[in-house]
Design an enzyme around this catalytic site. Structure first.
Site, PDB file in Angstrom:
ATOM      1  CE  LYS A 125      12.490   0.223  -2.301  1.00  0.00           C
ATOM      2  NZ  LYS A 125      13.446  -0.483  -1.412  1.00  0.00           N
ATOM      3  CB  SER A 183      13.145  -4.148  -1.850  1.00  0.00           C
ATOM      4  OG  SER A 183      13.814  -3.043  -1.249  1.00  0.00           O
ATOM      5  CB  SER A 242      17.234  -3.085  -1.141  1.00  0.00           C
ATOM      6  OG  SER A 242      16.732  -4.094  -0.305  1.00  0.00           O
TER       7      SER A 242
END
Length: 568
Positions: A140, A216, A240
């Protein structure tokens, strides 16, 4: 690259356009998909599996079908080189990116150069560089990787170091966990975005593109679903990592805080340490999660990060049926939390797991702990008690719009005032009390098990959804409660939503008004084909034990599938 700046200097769309142009140029011409292929992908329901694999040559398809252990073994015996492995995954990652807009940062050139170094090392020394030798990984875009930017998908951070210029850290600073990955032989090849952002747009579910990838860490979830790397690293403060893993049919682990290093990772609200953001791992098997987690601990992160706990991998905490003869672990089982009922595909996945464990002889106790209503009341104020001024400033600096997913954080596009410290401390005191009561409930389960020990782990929904229709996500307490508790969570994929099977029962009665509203969001046709998963969670810092328990669940599911012919 155009420098980021205020909205009065350069329009944010110009900055984005230039970044996308530069990134596209990093994809080798021979890996660029034709326009008609990309257009077809936009109108195809499922692009995971056969769609993307039909675009690949046989060698790339074969290499990228292998999991970590097989790849490491092939490089150890010389049947594969690191360059071949990294080339195959970079090619597949480039296809995944073109189909789904998955890479904020592309590092193929640096990755291939490192692969060549590892091949030279192997040839000179006759051994692998480390336990993750030559394994491509994506992360990420909060993790700093040398040679790459980190924007966290904030337009104003493009061309800067976390929104600042002239720091000397741009493209040279590295997060501690990334340093550990390099030292283990792993090779970062790119970084994935937040699920919805103004640089790459909305990241959709590759099993059903009418649905969300979850957030996310949704970009990383889709990258794993399309097998653009061997495993992925995301971040989690409210589900997330767990939610994207569940929505993409992946395995994942969210550890307790302190087991893995979060030093030098870009983040919003970095001063909030009451309920810290943690790194999480996504992959295609429990074995992968274990190998990566164990390997990261072998680097002794506590020697480099004052917030990392000095706890190495503890073999004695694993479940060993040979040394624990006669002991059959008991599980807690939460079909619902008393607040919101999972949608039919998730309810069916839970039934499958319950039947599989029951048929394998495991005891299952109904789990009715302190209410998730409490964790819901605690999570938001603790995670966002400051009003999120850093995120607000980053958004306003470029003039980009606030994406709908965080409208509630900035109602009316305005910054909310922070909680006064005494009020914030009341939430923290409540959290500590909630943790203690939950711990007491867990320990009391010893009086109900056949073993006389507390349950080893609890099975529950990850969310009520088999993925979610964009804009219709309402309930996250199944995951954010575990951040409030700082418990360990592992996601296990089970089955797929089926419009012909997964219908709301005629005798369904809502548990609460929230349950009624949430169930009205279910659409059997819209959710058809989405992965349906469960999570297994354990107490703080029990990662070794929980990975063993997750392995037992997977084994039970495999036996169940063999007996019944399929997951029913």
């Amino acid at each position: 690259m155009l420098p980021a700046g205020s909205s009065s200097a350069i329009h944010w769309r110009q900055i984005v356009s230039e970044k996308l142009r530069v990134d596209y140029a990093k994809i080798p011409r021979q890996w660029r998909l034709e326009t008609h292929v990309i257009e077809k992908a936009r109108t195809t329901k499922q692009i995971a599996g056969s769609f993307i694999e039909h675009l690949l040559d046989p060698e790339t398809r074969n290499i990228t079908s292998l999991d970590v252990q097989d790849l490491v073994a092939a490089m150890a015996n010389g049947s594969l080189s690191a360059v071949k492995v990294v080339t195959a995954f970079c090619k597949r990652a480039s296809y995944a990116h073109q189909l789904s807009n998955l890479l904020l940062e592309i590092g193929f050139d640096n990755a291939l150069a490192r692969a060549k170094e590892l091949d030279d090392y192997f040839e000179s020394n006759g051994k692998l560089f480390g336990p993750l030798h030559g394994i491509p990984v994506t992360l990420k875009d909060q993790f700093h990787v040398k040679g790459l930017e980190t924007s966290m998908a904030f337009v104003s951070w493009i061309g800067t170091f976390e929104g600042k210029r002239g720091t000397g850290k741009e493209r040279v600073f590295e997060s501690e966990l990334v340093r550990e990955l390099w030292s283990l032989g792993a090779i970062p090849i790119g970084k994935a975005p937040e699920t919805n952002n103004n640089i790459l747009g909305y990241t959709r579910n590759p099993f059903n593109q009418g649905l969300s990838s979850g957030g996310s860490s949704g970009g990383e979830g889709v990258m794993q679903a399309l097998k653009g790397s061997v495993f992925g690293i995301g971040t989690d403060i409210g589900g997330s990592v767990s939610m994207p893993a569940a929505y993409q049919g992946l395995f994942s682990i969210k550890p307790s805080s302190g087991r893995l290093s979060f030093k030098g990772v870009a983040n919003t609200g970095p001063g909030q340490q009451v309920m810290p953001t943690v790194p999480g791992i996504m992959g295609h098997s429990i074995a992968t999660l274990k190998l990566v987690f164990q390997s990261l601990l072998s680097t002794e992160p506590w020697l480099h990060d004052s917030h990392a706990l000095p706890i190495p991998w503890r073999h004695e905490r694993e479940y060993d049926p040979d040394s624990e003869q006669g002991y059959k672990p008991a599980f807690g089982f939460m079909s619902n939390d008393g607040v919101v009922t999972p949608h039919p595909p998730i309810a069916r996945a839970l039934r499958i797991v319950h039947e599989a464990l029951d048929e394998s002889g495991y005891q299952l106790l109904d789990w009715k702990p302190p209410s998730n209503n409490e964790s819901e009341e605690l999570h938001g104020p603790i995670a966002r008690g400051d009003g999120c001024p850093d995120a607000y400033e980053a958004i306003k600096m470029s003039g980009e719009p606030i994406v709908p997913e965080i409208d509630d954080v900035f109602p009316g596009g305005k910054l909310m005032p922070p909680l006064p410290l005494p009020e914030y401390e009341k939430f923290v005191i409540h959290m500590k009390d909630f943790r203690n009561r939950y711990h007491d409930y867990w320990m009391s389960s010893a009086g109900k098990t056949h073993t006389g020990r507390p349950v080893e782990a609890v099975i529950s929904p990850v969310t009520p959804y088999a993925a979610v229709i964009p804009g219709k996500f309402r309930y996250s307490a199944y995951t954010n409660s575990l951040n409030v508790l700082d418990y360990v969570s592992i996601v296990i994929p089970v089955t797929f939503a089926n419009r012909d099977i997964d219908q709301v029962s005629h005798d369904y009665k809502p548990l609460t008004n929230e349950d009624r509203i949430n169930m009205e969001l279910y659409d059997a046709e819209a959710h058809d084909g989405a992965p349906a998963a469960v999570q297994i969670f354990g107490r703080r810092w029990t990662e070794e034990r929980l990975l063993s328990m997750a392995h037992l669940v997977v084994d039970a599911l495999e036996r169940y599938a063999q007996r019944h012919g399929r997951m029913v």
